[in-house]
Design an enzyme around this catalytic site. Structure first.
Site, PDB file in Angstrom:
ATOM      1  N   GLY A  23       0.827  -1.218   0.000  1.00 24.63           N
ATOM      2  CA  GLY A  23       0.000   0.000   0.000  1.00 24.63           C
ATOM      3  C   GLY A  23       0.850   1.252   0.000  1.00 24.63           C
ATOM      4  O   GLY A  23       0.556   2.222   0.701  1.00 24.63           O
ATOM      5  N   ALA A  24       1.905   1.235  -0.858  1.00 26.46           N
ATOM      6  CA  ALA A  24       2.889   2.324  -0.837  1.00 26.46           C
ATOM      7  C   ALA A  24       2.420   3.560  -1.600  1.00 26.46           C
ATOM      8  O   ALA A  24       3.075   4.594  -1.545  1.00 26.46           O
ATOM      9  CB  ALA A  24       4.199   1.823  -1.439  1.00 26.46           C
ATOM     10  N   ASN A  25       1.297   3.455  -2.293  1.00 26.23           N
ATOM     11  CA  ASN A  25       0.915   4.535  -3.204  1.00 26.23           C
ATOM     12  C   ASN A  25      -0.013   5.579  -2.587  1.00 26.23           C
ATOM     13  O   ASN A  25      -0.380   6.542  -3.237  1.00 26.23           O
ATOM     14  CB  ASN A  25       0.226   3.945  -4.445  1.00 26.23           C
ATOM     15  CG  ASN A  25      -1.045   3.196  -4.070  1.00 26.23           C
ATOM     16  OD1 ASN A  25      -0.979   2.139  -3.475  1.00 26.23           O
ATOM     17  ND2 ASN A  25      -2.198   3.752  -4.396  1.00 26.23           N
ATOM     18  N   GLY A  77      -1.717   7.625   1.205  1.00 28.78           N
ATOM     19  CA  GLY A  77      -1.786   7.906   2.632  1.00 28.78           C
ATOM     20  C   GLY A  77      -0.474   7.691   3.382  1.00 28.78           C
ATOM     21  O   GLY A  77       0.585   8.195   2.995  1.00 28.78           O
ATOM     22  N   ILE A  78      -0.566   6.925   4.452  1.00 24.58           N
ATOM     23  CA  ILE A  78       0.587   6.713   5.339  1.00 24.58           C
ATOM     24  C   ILE A  78       1.694   5.942   4.596  1.00 24.58           C
ATOM     25  O   ILE A  78       2.880   6.240   4.755  1.00 24.58           O
ATOM     26  CB  ILE A  78       0.115   5.955   6.609  1.00 24.58           C
ATOM     27  CG1 ILE A  78      -0.901   6.828   7.370  1.00 24.58           C
ATOM     28  CG2 ILE A  78       1.288   5.592   7.509  1.00 24.58           C
ATOM     29  CD1 ILE A  78      -1.709   6.090   8.427  1.00 24.58           C
ATOM     30  N   GLY A  79       1.302   5.002   3.765  1.00 24.16           N
ATOM     31  CA  GLY A  79       2.271   4.218   2.992  1.00 24.16           C
ATOM     32  C   GLY A  79       3.067   5.110   2.051  1.00 24.16           C
ATOM     33  O   GLY A  79       4.288   4.956   1.909  1.00 24.16           O
ATOM     34  N   SER A 138      -3.686  -0.917  14.656  1.00 22.84           N
ATOM     35  CA  SER A 138      -4.550   0.166  15.145  1.00 22.84           C
ATOM     36  C   SER A 138      -4.955  -0.076  16.597  1.00 22.84           C
ATOM     37  O   SER A 138      -5.139  -1.218  17.029  1.00 22.84           O
ATOM     38  CB  SER A 138      -5.800   0.230  14.272  1.00 22.84           C
ATOM     39  OG  SER A 138      -6.733   1.102  14.850  1.00 22.84           O
ATOM     40  N   TYR A 181     -12.666  -4.869  10.846  1.00 26.36           N
ATOM     41  CA  TYR A 181     -11.403  -4.109  10.874  1.00 26.36           C
ATOM     42  C   TYR A 181     -10.655  -4.370  12.190  1.00 26.36           C
ATOM     43  O   TYR A 181      -9.462  -4.676  12.184  1.00 26.36           O
ATOM     44  CB  TYR A 181     -11.722  -2.619  10.722  1.00 26.36           C
ATOM     45  CG  TYR A 181     -10.509  -1.715  10.699  1.00 26.36           C
ATOM     46  CD1 TYR A 181      -9.741  -1.583   9.543  1.00 26.36           C
ATOM     47  CD2 TYR A 181     -10.136  -0.982  11.831  1.00 26.36           C
ATOM     48  CE1 TYR A 181      -8.635  -0.739   9.518  1.00 26.36           C
ATOM     49  CE2 TYR A 181      -9.028  -0.146  11.811  1.00 26.36           C
ATOM     50  CZ  TYR A 181      -8.281  -0.021  10.651  1.00 26.36           C
ATOM     51  OH  TYR A 181      -7.176   0.809  10.632  1.00 26.36           O
TER      52      TYR A 181
END
Ligand SMILES: NC(=O)c1ccc[n+]([C@@H]2O[C@H](COP(=O)([O-])OP(=O)(O)OC[C@H]3O[C@@H](n4cnc5c(N)ncnc54)[C@H](OP(=O)(O)O)[C@@H]3O)[C@@H](O)[C@H]2O)c1
Length: 358
Positions: A50-52, A54-56, A175, A209
């Site tokens: 998920g590097a693309n 937000g936090i990533g 989380s 979640y």
């Protein structure tokens, strides 16, 4: 005129209170740049899911700036290539691997590509996640949030484990919401597939979640035990709550809530600081299997600390993968049409599963 000035004065006072509070919250967390400013990651390689976004994305930028090779495991090739185009112009240390975490077959394909192309991995950031989805099943017959946030990322880690360096660090981006899982003693003594991959009649997106994040922390404890005395370390990092990213995109109510909370929550750069701290800080040398928030050690929930549960969850994870991975490999092998490749793949899977079972 007098009343007008009075109103202005009241407004000014209100704004000052809000501003002071925002400042208070903002100074409460370092930014990722502050955390990593003197860390040299030259010749290090980091795999990040998920590097693309937000936090990533923020972590990718930071790692890239610090000289790290970043393997961006993303499903959205367009978004990933835009990031790469922008960052490569600066540094040239990024490589893209396509992965859809809602498909074990895609995870396997991605793992094989990584095994073929990379020599070593020093850091793994298991960051990708979804939140607020309606109930859906993946092509593997599992509830999507559970598979994306937990199962597929563990499977990825298992597949590429042999590339990990002797002092590698693995970080689960988890989380605080894991605390909201309330399993009965019976549930935690004998966890079943339905407990973690929720059927429709038991599903709420928040529950799914929370469970997926609890599973990540339990996996950390299992791996911490497994890697005892090896030099490899594993951590969990809570980035912050209500951080305004695309995580809440699936339901307008969450969008609205995250928007409202924006002045009181961390910036994306502050949110990226704890996972990067866990992944790179020399202060954590020799430590493992710990949960962090605000770049500080924090106690996870009692359930998340239960080592017996972490072993039971590990067994269940293996069973769930074993049931599904075999048939997936068959179809994958057929695509490749290479006997050698098929043998190699089988070996990888057998080693991976027997190592983890051992
Ligand atoms: N934001 C918060 O307040 C908060 C709080 C606590 C924990 N976290 C955790 O922080 C992590 C990062 O979240 P974020 O806030 O940065 O959200 P985000 O901006 O939505 O990023 C999530 C990333 O996960 C990827 N992803 C989602 N489904 C995928 C799939 N099936 N296959 C491959 N990649 C997939 C997304 O890819 P696409 O762009 O292709 O969708 C995106 O790159 C998550 O694990 C989240 O649970 C966030």
């Amino acid at each position: 005129m007098g009343t007008y000035l009075k109103h202005i004065h009241v407004l000014e006072s209100c704004w000052k209170i809000v501003k002071d509070n925002i400042t208070f919250v903002r100074i409460h967390g370092s930014t990722v740049q502050e955390i990593a400013h003197d860390v040299d990651l030259t010749n290090k390689t980091c795999l990040i899911t998920g590097a693309n976004s937000g936090i990533g994305l923020e972590m990718t930028k930071c790692l890239n700036c610090n000289g790290c090779n970043v393997l961006m495991a993303c499903r959205n090739s367009y978004a990933a290539s835009s990031v790469m185009k922008y960052l490569v112009e600066k540094n040239g240390l990024l490589r893209f691997y396509e992965i859809n975490l809602a498909s074990l077959k895609s995870v396997k394909n991605c793992s094989v590509e990584i095994l073929e192309n990379e020599k070593k991995i020093d850091i793994v950031l298991l960051n990708a996640g979804v939140f607020g989805l309606p109930w859906t099943l993946t092509e593997d017959g599992l509830e999507t949030t559970f598979q994306v946030n937990y199962l597929s990322q563990i499977y990825l880690l298992m597949n590429i484990e042999k590339l990990l360096t002797s002092d590698a660090r693995v970080v689960f981006v988890t989380s605080e919401s894991h605390r909201n899982v309330n399993w009965t003693v019976h549930n935690s003594l004998a966890p079943t597939e339905d407990l973690i991959s929720l059927p429709k009649n038991q599903y709420t997106s928040v529950k799914a979640y929370n469970i997926s994040k609890l599973c990540g922390i339990l996996a950390m404890h299992y791996l911490g035990y497994r890697w005892l005395n090896t030099g490899k370390a594993v951590f969990c990092a809570h980035p912050g709550s209500f951080v305004r990213t695309r995580l809440c995109r699936n339901w307008w109510t969450y969008e609205a809530l995250y928007m409202l909370m924006k002045p009181f929550s961390k910036s994306v750069s502050q949110a990226a600081s704890t996972p990067i701290y866990c992944a790179t800080s020399p202060e954590l040398k020799g430590l493992s299997a710990l949960y962090y928030k605000d770049c500080e050690r924090c106690e996870e929930s009692d359930l998340a600390k239960d080592l017996h549960l972490s072993f039971r969850m590990h067994d269940l994870t293996q069973d769930m993968l074993r049931e599904r991975v075999k048939s997936i490999d068959d179809s994958f092998n057929m695509q490749r049409k290479s006997a050698n490749f098929a043998r190699e793949l089988k070996e990888v899977d057998n080693n991976v599963i027997s190592n983890y079972t051992g």
